[in-house]
Design a protein around this motif. Structure first.
Motif, PDB file in Angstrom:
ATOM      1  N   TYR A 142       0.843  -1.195   0.000  1.00  0.00           N
ATOM      2  CA  TYR A 142       0.000   0.000   0.000  1.00  0.00           C
ATOM      3  C   TYR A 142       0.886   1.255   0.000  1.00  0.00           C
ATOM      4  O   TYR A 142       1.955   1.270   0.602  1.00  0.00           O
ATOM      5  CB  TYR A 142      -0.893   0.035   1.240  1.00  0.00           C
ATOM      6  CG  TYR A 142      -2.087  -0.917   1.198  1.00  0.00           C
ATOM      7  CD1 TYR A 142      -3.343  -0.488   1.575  1.00  0.00           C
ATOM      8  CD2 TYR A 142      -1.945  -2.248   0.814  1.00  0.00           C
ATOM      9  CE1 TYR A 142      -4.440  -1.336   1.579  1.00  0.00           C
ATOM     10  CE2 TYR A 142      -3.017  -3.121   0.800  1.00  0.00           C
ATOM     11  CZ  TYR A 142      -4.270  -2.662   1.176  1.00  0.00           C
ATOM     12  OH  TYR A 142      -5.329  -3.522   1.164  1.00  0.00           O
ATOM     13  N   ARG A 143       0.415   2.275  -0.685  1.00  0.00           N
ATOM     14  CA  ARG A 143       1.090   3.573  -0.564  1.00  0.00           C
ATOM     15  C   ARG A 143       1.017   4.010   0.896  1.00  0.00           C
ATOM     16  O   ARG A 143       0.002   3.786   1.566  1.00  0.00           O
ATOM     17  CB  ARG A 143       0.408   4.607  -1.464  1.00  0.00           C
ATOM     18  CG  ARG A 143       1.095   5.982  -1.447  1.00  0.00           C
ATOM     19  CD  ARG A 143       0.215   7.010  -2.135  1.00  0.00           C
ATOM     20  NE  ARG A 143       0.257   6.880  -3.576  1.00  0.00           N
ATOM     21  CZ  ARG A 143       1.042   7.592  -4.391  1.00  0.00           C
ATOM     22  NH1 ARG A 143       1.893   8.478  -3.870  1.00  0.00           N
ATOM     23  NH2 ARG A 143       0.989   7.420  -5.685  1.00  0.00           N
ATOM     24  N   ALA A 144       2.065   4.677   1.372  1.00  0.00           N
ATOM     25  CA  ALA A 144       2.110   5.047   2.786  1.00  0.00           C
ATOM     26  C   ALA A 144       2.322   6.552   2.952  1.00  0.00           C
ATOM     27  O   ALA A 144       3.383   6.997   3.412  1.00  0.00           O
ATOM     28  CB  ALA A 144       3.221   4.275   3.490  1.00  0.00           C
ATOM     29  N   PRO A 145       1.327   7.372   2.620  1.00  0.00           N
ATOM     30  CA  PRO A 145       1.445   8.829   2.834  1.00  0.00           C
ATOM     31  C   PRO A 145       1.711   9.133   4.309  1.00  0.00           C
ATOM     32  O   PRO A 145       1.013   8.634   5.195  1.00  0.00           O
ATOM     33  CB  PRO A 145       0.084   9.363   2.387  1.00  0.00           C
ATOM     34  CG  PRO A 145      -0.450   8.329   1.453  1.00  0.00           C
ATOM     35  CD  PRO A 145       0.033   7.029   2.005  1.00  0.00           C
ATOM     36  N   THR A 146       2.732   9.960   4.560  1.00  0.00           N
ATOM     37  CA  THR A 146       3.208  10.180   5.930  1.00  0.00           C
ATOM     38  C   THR A 146       3.385  11.654   6.234  1.00  0.00           C
ATOM     39  O   THR A 146       3.718  12.446   5.347  1.00  0.00           O
ATOM     40  CB  THR A 146       4.560   9.459   6.125  1.00  0.00           C
ATOM     41  OG1 THR A 146       4.410   8.074   5.801  1.00  0.00           O
ATOM     42  CG2 THR A 146       5.062   9.592   7.557  1.00  0.00           C
ATOM     43  N   ALA A 147       3.155  11.996   7.501  1.00  0.00           N
ATOM     44  CA  ALA A 147       3.440  13.350   7.993  1.00  0.00           C
ATOM     45  C   ALA A 147       4.128  13.222   9.340  1.00  0.00           C
ATOM     46  O   ALA A 147       3.872  12.285  10.103  1.00  0.00           O
ATOM     47  CB  ALA A 147       2.160  14.157   8.120  1.00  0.00           C
ATOM     48  N   PHE A 148       5.031  14.156   9.643  1.00  0.00           N
ATOM     49  CA  PHE A 148       5.750  14.154  10.924  1.00  0.00           C
ATOM     50  C   PHE A 148       5.292  15.345  11.757  1.00  0.00           C
ATOM     51  O   PHE A 148       4.965  16.405  11.227  1.00  0.00           O
ATOM     52  CB  PHE A 148       7.266  14.220  10.671  1.00  0.00           C
ATOM     53  CG  PHE A 148       7.790  13.051   9.891  1.00  0.00           C
ATOM     54  CD1 PHE A 148       8.076  11.855  10.516  1.00  0.00           C
ATOM     55  CD2 PHE A 148       7.987  13.146   8.503  1.00  0.00           C
ATOM     56  CE1 PHE A 148       8.557  10.766   9.795  1.00  0.00           C
ATOM     57  CE2 PHE A 148       8.464  12.076   7.787  1.00  0.00           C
ATOM     58  CZ  PHE A 148       8.746  10.873   8.430  1.00  0.00           C
ATOM     59  N   PHE A 149       5.262  15.154  13.058  1.00  0.00           N
ATOM     60  CA  PHE A 149       4.805  16.224  13.951  1.00  0.00           C
ATOM     61  C   PHE A 149       5.583  16.176  15.259  1.00  0.00           C
ATOM     62  O   PHE A 149       6.054  15.118  15.698  1.00  0.00           O
ATOM     63  CB  PHE A 149       3.301  16.098  14.229  1.00  0.00           C
ATOM     64  CG  PHE A 149       2.893  14.799  14.866  1.00  0.00           C
ATOM     65  CD1 PHE A 149       2.826  14.671  16.255  1.00  0.00           C
ATOM     66  CD2 PHE A 149       2.571  13.692  14.078  1.00  0.00           C
ATOM     67  CE1 PHE A 149       2.445  13.476  16.843  1.00  0.00           C
ATOM     68  CE2 PHE A 149       2.189  12.494  14.670  1.00  0.00           C
ATOM     69  CZ  PHE A 149       2.132  12.377  16.053  1.00  0.00           C
ATOM     70  N   ALA A 150       5.712  17.349  15.859  1.00  0.00           N
ATOM     71  CA  ALA A 150       6.413  17.451  17.133  1.00  0.00           C
ATOM     72  C   ALA A 150       5.482  17.051  18.273  1.00  0.00           C
ATOM     73  O   ALA A 150       4.283  17.306  18.236  1.00  0.00           O
ATOM     74  CB  ALA A 150       6.912  18.880  17.341  1.00  0.00           C
ATOM     75  N   CYS A 151       6.066  16.433  19.290  1.00  0.00           N
ATOM     76  CA  CYS A 151       5.291  15.968  20.441  1.00  0.00           C
ATOM     77  C   CYS A 151       6.076  16.318  21.711  1.00  0.00           C
ATOM     78  O   CYS A 151       7.217  15.869  21.880  1.00  0.00           O
ATOM     79  CB  CYS A 151       5.070  14.452  20.332  1.00  0.00           C
ATOM     80  SG  CYS A 151       4.095  13.744  21.659  1.00  0.00           S
TER      81      CYS A 151
END
Length: 408
Positions: A142-151
């Motif tokens: 599967y395509r794996a669209p990703t986003a990163f975020f600060a925590c």
């Protein structure tokens, strides 16, 4: 006309209120929101499942610390694997609890509050099924669209655009696809995954707490459909208003024209010139010279020999007008007759012919008298072919009778 104006105002206010209510309701309903965490009655039900690297030497772990009403997990990313990761998977399920592909195409963003100890950078992945290359059930394809975020340890509000996620290069490389193929659809999404990133600390227990997880989107049908209905309603109102207004204006003009024929004022007098020569003289002067722009009260006084106060007294007592009011009445009524003749004379020419040198002033007086401009008056009478000629004929006949009556 007044009755029509009241009806039109009531219809306008009702339609305006309906437009505001439907517009506000449609606008609110157009905003979609599906709460994933926490909610006892989930709009998009899911089942949580831990995930970790399975490559040779992978020892990362994910421990679930809650029952799913609040997404609270402990991630341990081991440094032994080449690409270590640990994640919490929210698999979408049907009512029977079986995995399904959710259609998230109506949603454009996801929001939540993320708290981490220690603070670091995490990732959100929304795998999508690509019919040309993916094998159903094999999530690696599967395509794996990703986003990163600060925590952070104090909690961080996160808003991510689901339509602009980045697809990792390894997926393109695995299938030999062009890196420029960035478009993807969210109509077949098996899960959402929140987990570690390559910047997450290794061999350390990471406590991750996710609250207020929700999907957001817009359904523009709630705006387009009511908007189209209201547009048709306003168009119908406009069509009705202008048709009825034209009809009412025509009727009003006809009534005024019949009522204000020049002879009316003279017929109200039981005038016997041989017994009341002052009245006859005053009316004859006004009747023969009303089209003279220079005619004024002083001219009538000089020509008749009757003092100005008595001129006004006679006109007020017999006709209910002052000199200027009666003169304007005669001029405007004659102007109305000329407009009703459907001749080729312009409004300016008619204004000059009845004694007005100032066309703007003539238009102002005419509108005050008949409720519309001379041009609209002519247009209203032009809408019917019966009344105007009849009115003209009556006026001419009445004028002849008036002149005969005033003969000494």
């Amino acid at each position: 006309m007044a009755s029509f104006q009241r009806k039109a105002l009531i219809a306008f206010l009702i339609l305006l209120a309906l437009s505001l209510v439907l517009g506000a309701a449609g606008y609110r309903r157009s905003f979609l929101e599906a709460a994933l965490v926490p909610t006892p009655d989930q709009q998009a039900p899911w089942r949580i499942q831990p995930g970790a690297d399975a490559s040779p030497g992978g020892r990362s772990e994910t421990r679930m610390l809650d029952d799913g009403r609040r997404l609270r997990v402990q991630l341990h990313v081991a440094g032994t694997a080449s690409t270590p990761y640990a994640e919490a998977n929210l698999f979408f399920v049907d009512r029977a609890g079986k995995p399904v592909h959710a259609d998230l195409s109506r949603y454009s963003s996801v929001s939540f509050v993320a708290t981490c100890a220690p603070g670091n950078t995490l990732s959100l992945v929304a795998p999508t099924f690509e019919p040309t290359v993916s094998r159903r059930g094999d999530l690696l394809t599967y395509r794996a669209p990703t986003a990163f975020f600060a925590c952070s340890e104090h909690g961080t509000r996160v808003d991510l655009d689901l339509t602009r996620l980045e697809t990792p290069q390894w997926w393109f490389a695995m299938f030999g696809l062009d890196l420029a193929w960035r478009e993807y659809r969210l109509d077949q999404v098996p899960k959402l995954a929140i987990g570690s990133s390559f910047q997450s600390p290794r061999d350390t227990d990471l406590l991750v707490d996710i609250s207020g997880l929700a999907l957001h989107g817009r359904d523009l049908r709630w705006i387009v459909v009511p908007g189209s209905v209201l547009l048709l309603a306003w168009a119908g109102f406009g069509f009705w208003f202008f048709r009825r207004h034209a009809a009412e204006l025509t009727r009003d003009v006809q009534d005024r024209l019949q009522k204000d024929l020049p002879i009316v004022a003279y017929q109200q007098l039981s005038l016997q010139p041989h017994r009341d020569r002052e009245k006859a003289t005053i009316l004859r002067v006004i009747a023969t010279r009303y089209a003279d722009a220079e005619l004024d009260l002083e001219s009538v006084v000089n020509e008749t020999g009757v003092n100005r106060n008595k001129v006004n007294e006679i006109l007020k007592a017999e006709l209910g007008f002052t000199f200027s009011g009666y003169l304007n009445k005669l001029r405007l009524t004659e102007a109305a007759r000329l407009l009703a003749d459907k001749g080729s004379a312009t409004v300016s020419e008619i204004a000059y012919s009845v004694g007005y040198n100032n066309v703007s002033y003539f238009n102002k007086l005419f509108k005050e008298e008949y409720g519309c401009t001379p041009k609209a008056f002519r247009g209203a009478l032009g809408a019917t072919d019966e009344v105007a000629p009849a009115s003209t004929s009556v006026t001419k006949t009445s004028t002849i009778r008036m002149e005969q009556q005033l003969q000494p």
